[in-house]
Design a protein around this motif. Structure first.
Motif, mmCIF file in Angstrom:
data_model
loop_
_atom_site.group_PDB
_atom_site.id
_atom_site.type_symbol
_atom_site.label_atom_id
_atom_site.label_comp_id
_atom_site.label_asym_id
_atom_site.label_seq_id
_atom_site.Cartn_x
_atom_site.Cartn_y
_atom_site.Cartn_z
ATOM 1 N N ARG A 407 0.816 -1.217 0.000
ATOM 2 C CA ARG A 407 0.000 0.000 0.000
ATOM 3 C C ARG A 407 0.842 1.257 0.000
ATOM 4 O O ARG A 407 0.363 2.323 -0.354
ATOM 5 N N TYR B 16 -9.908 -3.878 12.046
ATOM 6 C CA TYR B 16 -8.807 -2.930 12.198
ATOM 7 C C TYR B 16 -9.057 -2.094 13.440
ATOM 8 O O TYR B 16 -10.146 -1.550 13.616
ATOM 9 N N MET B 18 -7.786 1.204 15.313
ATOM 10 C CA MET B 18 -6.929 2.390 15.211
ATOM 11 C C MET B 18 -7.257 3.294 16.381
ATOM 12 O O MET B 18 -8.220 4.061 16.331
ATOM 13 N N ALA B 25 -13.662 -4.654 8.675
ATOM 14 C CA ALA B 25 -13.608 -4.658 7.220
ATOM 15 C C ALA B 25 -14.280 -5.906 6.660
ATOM 16 O O ALA B 25 -14.823 -5.879 5.564
ATOM 17 N N PRO B 44 -19.207 -1.854 -3.771
ATOM 18 C CA PRO B 44 -18.701 -0.477 -3.822
ATOM 19 C C PRO B 44 -17.329 -0.365 -3.167
ATOM 20 O O PRO B 44 -16.894 -1.259 -2.455
ATOM 21 N N SER B 45 -16.681 0.746 -3.453
ATOM 22 C CA SER B 45 -15.364 0.991 -2.876
ATOM 23 C C SER B 45 -15.447 0.985 -1.352
ATOM 24 O O SER B 45 -16.381 1.528 -0.777
ATOM 25 N N SER B 47 -15.908 -1.639 0.506
ATOM 26 C CA SER B 47 -16.796 -2.673 1.045
ATOM 27 C C SER B 47 -16.019 -3.859 1.622
ATOM 28 O O SER B 47 -16.592 -4.675 2.345
ATOM 29 N N LYS B 49 -13.654 -5.790 -0.438
ATOM 30 C CA LYS B 49 -13.283 -6.754 -1.486
ATOM 31 C C LYS B 49 -11.788 -7.071 -1.448
ATOM 32 O O LYS B 49 -11.369 -8.231 -1.463
ATOM 33 N N THR B 51 -9.694 -6.583 0.941
ATOM 34 C CA THR B 51 -9.340 -7.251 2.191
ATOM 35 C C THR B 51 -9.583 -8.749 2.072
ATOM 36 O O THR B 51 -8.733 -9.563 2.439
HETATM 37 N N1 ADP Z 1 -4.660 -1.241 7.119
HETATM 38 C C1 ADP Z 1 -5.891 -0.752 7.316
HETATM 39 N N2 ADP Z 1 -6.147 -0.058 8.434
HETATM 40 C C2 ADP Z 1 -7.378 0.433 8.661
HETATM 41 N N3 ADP Z 1 -8.414 0.278 7.836
HETATM 42 C C3 ADP Z 1 -8.218 -0.406 6.711
HETATM 43 C C4 ADP Z 1 -6.941 -0.946 6.389
HETATM 44 N N4 ADP Z 1 -7.057 -1.589 5.204
HETATM 45 C C5 ADP Z 1 -8.340 -1.418 4.799
HETATM 46 N N5 ADP Z 1 -9.042 -0.722 5.699
HETATM 47 C C6 ADP Z 1 -10.451 -0.389 5.622
HETATM 48 O O1 ADP Z 1 -11.179 -1.571 5.401
HETATM 49 C C7 ADP Z 1 -12.264 -1.314 4.554
HETATM 50 C C8 ADP Z 1 -12.214 -2.252 3.374
HETATM 51 O O2 ADP Z 1 -11.145 -1.890 2.522
HETATM 52 P P1 ADP Z 1 -10.841 -2.626 1.173
HETATM 53 O O3 ADP Z 1 -10.876 -4.097 1.400
HETATM 54 O O4 ADP Z 1 -9.619 -2.064 0.593
HETATM 55 O O5 ADP Z 1 -12.086 -2.165 0.302
HETATM 56 P P2 ADP Z 1 -12.332 -2.350 -1.240
HETATM 57 O O6 ADP Z 1 -11.219 -3.111 -1.823
HETATM 58 O O7 ADP Z 1 -13.647 -3.056 -1.315
HETATM 59 O O8 ADP Z 1 -12.436 -0.971 -1.798
HETATM 60 C C9 ADP Z 1 -12.177 0.144 4.142
HETATM 61 O O9 ADP Z 1 -13.045 0.898 4.952
HETATM 62 C C10 ADP Z 1 -10.769 0.507 4.447
HETATM 63 O O10 ADP Z 1 -10.671 1.849 4.801
#
Ligand code: ADP
Ligand code: MG
Lengths: 410, 239
Positions: A407, B16, B18, B25, B44-45, B47, B49, B51
């Protein structure tokens, strides 16, 4: 390590991608290695040239001289090697092709030599016609001491070239007169110039006939002489040394268990002592300068840490392709070691260059010489620095989480 | 197809943390995928996927639940074992290609084979073959920045395929491509599927999902629907 070659390739690639930065990274190492090599090459070059000079003397030439032991010093016994010793050796020791005395009237620059209003200070030695000195002991003008000079106690002198300058003598000084010990001596020969060895002028010497020197001392005085012995066969040196020692111990009435009051030295032994001193100096200098390698190592660590941060995404990609921790660790470690070694090579070249330049500028050093052990040492140090200071950045890279690394925005 | 699934997720979650914020996720995801399926994760973005795909690809670990790949529970494995699985079983294709910028096409494709201990000559042979298969036989020595987006993605596909993985995972593979190159890339996936590969494509674009045989909708970290794509199934049955 099956992928060592591959790590090597990608490390070189990474270094090539940032040529200037890689160069600056290794600058610390370059300077440190260059300094070590320059110092070592000068000292060793110096030692090398001295070794060669001594080699001219031949390894089969022994010098016998008096050597006061502590016991002699406290008992007040006067220690000498005498003409009688020379006679005894000549008669009793076989395997000798040549034997001659040298009577030291004044060592180094301690004897006053006068010409007109000029005074020079020189070593003054009494020698026979059989004296061989070293391979460069021959006249460029005139002649050496002859047997009749010696027998007739003639007041003649053969001079080193420093005397010509110091006393404002004409270039061809043969026929000039010099004053020593209140007597006038006629110059009959001028010696070949030997130059400087270790800042020690080899040409501020004068040689007069042995008989003349002895009479200057006073005929009744038994002189302390040096005896130069040429052994027929270099392989016989230890045996001849042993026999000479036996004879002299008997002559000097030394009881069993007591120390010799004389030394029998080959040029190599003299050289050995000299080299020990030089090697100690080399080590000390090398050690001091070696510390600066640490500084170079910190430079490498610094840049490697930056590099790991910069290449976080690349590390993520490699991990996504199946690179294990140790693959990443090895790659960055090799990169650090290569950087250090490159620094080592450049430093070696630079150091030798600087050493040669200095050797040219200062004639006493007589050329730079890099011994193989200094090269190994420099590389060993550089590689060690690479490993020691490369390990932290490499471990940092290896421990990165694959997702976070992927990332990471470049 | 064999009865045992290639992979199975049971109650998988990803949380996650923080500071005071907790973000789930993925929530209780259950999923089975068999050999030679062609699956789309669509949603959608944000969501979840990517992860999910990263967990399937052993790049990431779930915080809860179980993941069984080829009969092996993956959660207990250490980093080295996961790296080993990524190297042998998984081929990743990313939206931004993720090529090694300093390495040419050939070396990019050779890279995963290094970690298998395959000798240089054989690596070179396999990699150039893989590049030939994606139509880049003439571009072996080009650097990524000397290639077009479509060509870069084909290098990435060759790299994903060169080790003959069990699963091909593509995260928004056409996200950075124009529509005609997107079509080329999807056509390539279609062919790979027909050749027997197992493919998972992450996308937010229904047109892309259209290519797949099975479409899984993800919303807010949950699977909300899991349907076979009628058109595809028929097309396949008709072959
Ligand atoms: N390392 C991380 N720390 C905190 N939140 C994360 C991290 N990676 C992903 N997220 C959160 O997890 C959720 C799913 O992300 P992601 O799987 O990338 O979505 P997509 O691929 O469907 O767009 C999002 O809200 C993203 O912000
Ligand atoms: Mg995503």
């Amino acid at each position: 390590m099956y992928n060592l070659a591959e790590s090597l390739r990608s490390a070189l690639q990474a270094i090539r991608a940032h040529k200037l930065r890689s160069f600056l990274t290794t600058l610390g190492i370059i300077i440190a290695v260059a300094a070590v090599i320059a110092v070592v090459s000068l000292i060793q070059g110096f030692s090398h040239s001295v070794t060669n000079t001594f080699a001219n003397l031949g390894s089969n030439v022994l010098t016998i001289s008096s050597n006061e032991t502590d016991e002699d010093f406290f008992s007040g016994k006067i220690v000498k090697v005498t003409p009688a010793d020379l006679q005894a050796i000549q008669h009793e020791v076989t395997g000798i092709s040549h034997i001659s005395p040298r009577l030291i009237l004044a060592r180094f620059g301690s004897g006053a030599v006068l010409s007109g209003s000029q005074t020079a200070y020189a070593g003054i030695y009494g020698i026979t016609s059989r004296y061989e000195g070293n391979a460069s002991f021959y006249p460029v003008m005139g002649r050496l001491i002859s047997p009749s000079d010696d027998l007739g106690h003639r007041r003649v002198v053969v001079i080193g070239q420093t005397l010509i300058t110091d006393l404002n003598l004409p270039k061809d000084a043969v026929g000039e007169y010099l004053q020593m010990y209140g007597q006038w001596f006629k110059v009959v020969g001028v010696l070949k110039k030997l130059g400087n060895i270790g800042g020690q002028d080899q040409d501020d010497r004068v040689y007069i006939p042995y008989g003349t020197a002895h009479s200057l001392l006073g005929a009744a005085t038994v002189p302390d002489i040096e005896i130069q012995v040429t052994v027929n066969n270099p392989g016989q040196v230890p045996a001849v040394t042993g026999r000479i020692t036996q004879v002299l111990r008997r002559m000097h009435h030394i009881k069993p268990g007591q120390e010799d009051d004389f030394v029998v030295q080959t040029p190599e032994q003299t050289l050995g002592t000299f080299n020990q001193v030089l090697n100690a100096i080399t080590l000390i200098f090398g050690g001091i300068v070696g510390i600066s390698l640490l500084v170079g190592g910190i430079g490498i660590m610094n840049i490697m840490l930056v590099s790991v941060t910069e290449r976080t995404q690349e590390i993520g990609i490699l991990k996504s392709l199946g690179a294990r921790r140790r693959d990443i660790l090895l790659q960055f470690l090799i990169e650090a070691v290569i950087l250090s070694l490159l620094g080592g090579v450049l430093g070696l070249i630079l150091g030798f260059g600087v050493g040669s330049l200095i050797a040219h500028a200062i004639p006493e050093f007589l050329g730079a010489y890099v011994p193989w052990w200094a090269v190994l040492l420099a590389f060993g140090f550089a590689a060690t620095v690479g490993v020691v200071f490369g390990i932290a950045p490499a471990a940092k890279a290896a421990a990165l989480d694959p997702i976070e690394a992927l990332r990471h925005e470049a | 197809m064999s009865d045992a699934p290639l992979l199975e997720l049971r109650q998988v979650s990803k949380r996650y943390v923080m500071g005071d914020n907790i973000l789930d996720a993925l929530k209780d995801v259950n999923l089975k995928i068999a050999h030679n399926e062609y699956v789309a994760f669509i949603g959608p973005s944000g969501s979840g996927k990517s992860t999910l795909m990263n967990i399937v690809g052993c790049l990431d670990r779930p915080t809860g639940g179980e993941y069984i790949l080829n009969g092996t529970p993956v959660a207990q494995l250490d980093d080295n074992a996961l790296a080993h699985i990524r190297n042998r079983e998984i081929g990743f294709i990313f939206q931004n290609f993720n090529l090694l910028g300093r390495a040419n096409a050939l070396h990019n494709v050779m890279q995963p084979l290094i970690y298998r201990g395959i000798a240089l000559g054989e690596r070179r042979r396999l990699a150039s073959q893989a590049l030939q298969n994606v139509g880049l036989g003439e571009r072996l020595h080009h650097l990524p920045n000397q290639l077009s987006g479509g060509q870069r993605q084909r290098v990435a596909i060759a790299r994903a395929l060169v080790g003959k993985p069990s699963i091909l995972l593509a995260d928004e593979p056409t996200g950075n491509l124009d529509s005609s190159t997107s079509k080329d890339v999807m056509a390539m996936f279609d062919t790979l599927y027909r050749d027997g590969h197992t493919i998972i494509v992450v996308t937010h674009d229904p047109n892309i999902a259209e290519h797949c045989q099975r479409v899984i909708h993800i919303m807010d970290g949950r699977i909300v629907s899991d349907k076979l794509n009628g058109k595809r199934r028929e097309a396949r049955a008709g072959v």
